[in-house]
Enzyme design. Sequence first.
Site, mmCIF file in Angstrom:
data_model
loop_
_atom_site.group_PDB
_atom_site.id
_atom_site.type_symbol
_atom_site.label_atom_id
_atom_site.label_comp_id
_atom_site.label_asym_id
_atom_site.label_seq_id
_atom_site.Cartn_x
_atom_site.Cartn_y
_atom_site.Cartn_z
ATOM 1 N N TYR A 16 62.562 16.364 68.617
ATOM 2 C CA TYR A 16 63.669 17.168 68.103
ATOM 3 C C TYR A 16 63.716 17.084 66.575
ATOM 4 O O TYR A 16 63.810 18.105 65.882
ATOM 5 C CB TYR A 16 64.988 16.695 68.725
ATOM 6 N N GLU A 38 76.296 21.310 70.224
ATOM 7 C CA GLU A 38 76.919 20.282 69.375
ATOM 8 C C GLU A 38 78.331 19.964 69.877
ATOM 9 O O GLU A 38 78.747 18.812 69.886
ATOM 10 C CB GLU A 38 76.983 20.741 67.909
ATOM 11 N N TRP A 46 73.903 12.441 70.952
ATOM 12 C CA TRP A 46 73.180 13.716 70.902
ATOM 13 C C TRP A 46 71.981 13.668 71.842
ATOM 14 O O TRP A 46 71.618 14.675 72.440
ATOM 15 C CB TRP A 46 72.761 14.009 69.456
#
Length: 185
Positions: A16, A38, A46
Amino acid sequence: MNPCAFGTKDPIYIEYHDQVWGQPMYDSKDLFKLLALESQHAGLSWLTILKKKASYEEAFYQFEPEKVASMTEDDVDRLMDFPNIIHNRKKIEAIIGQAKGYLKIEQDYGSFSDYLWSYVDGKPIDLGYEVPEDRITVDERATQLSKDLKKYGFKFLGPVTVFSFLEAAGLYDAHLKDCPQKPKH
């Protein structure tokens, strides 16, 4: 190990960082998807959301704003049992509300992307980080954008989450100075 990559060895997170995070994103629908994701990680890591990304895409029609905005209470009920997403009714409803807000912003500004990029005068802001300890988690711009998004019905997007989004979407260049993935401006 790249110190810019969040101090992790997790291959999902590293991929990522190396392929997505901090690369300027201009497509309105991609920005909507990232912002919606988000909003889901409030109170969670995350990495948890990254591992559930494909399920979120399936559950929310690949984040097509028009389809998501038309979802009903029956859809919310169905998603409460959908595999591999966060089963929090308010967070599910938040994505639907965000899609409605997206459509309003598109109507008011012509482009969700143009709206977001207007907060940085159309070009990424290099935060000038040299070492991980330089990183901050919020600023006035993120605080203002958070307030402005709330006016359009966006929820679960406080200033810290919006700041994280600005970094992830490349409106802020938060890569460390010597990171090989640092965008060329």
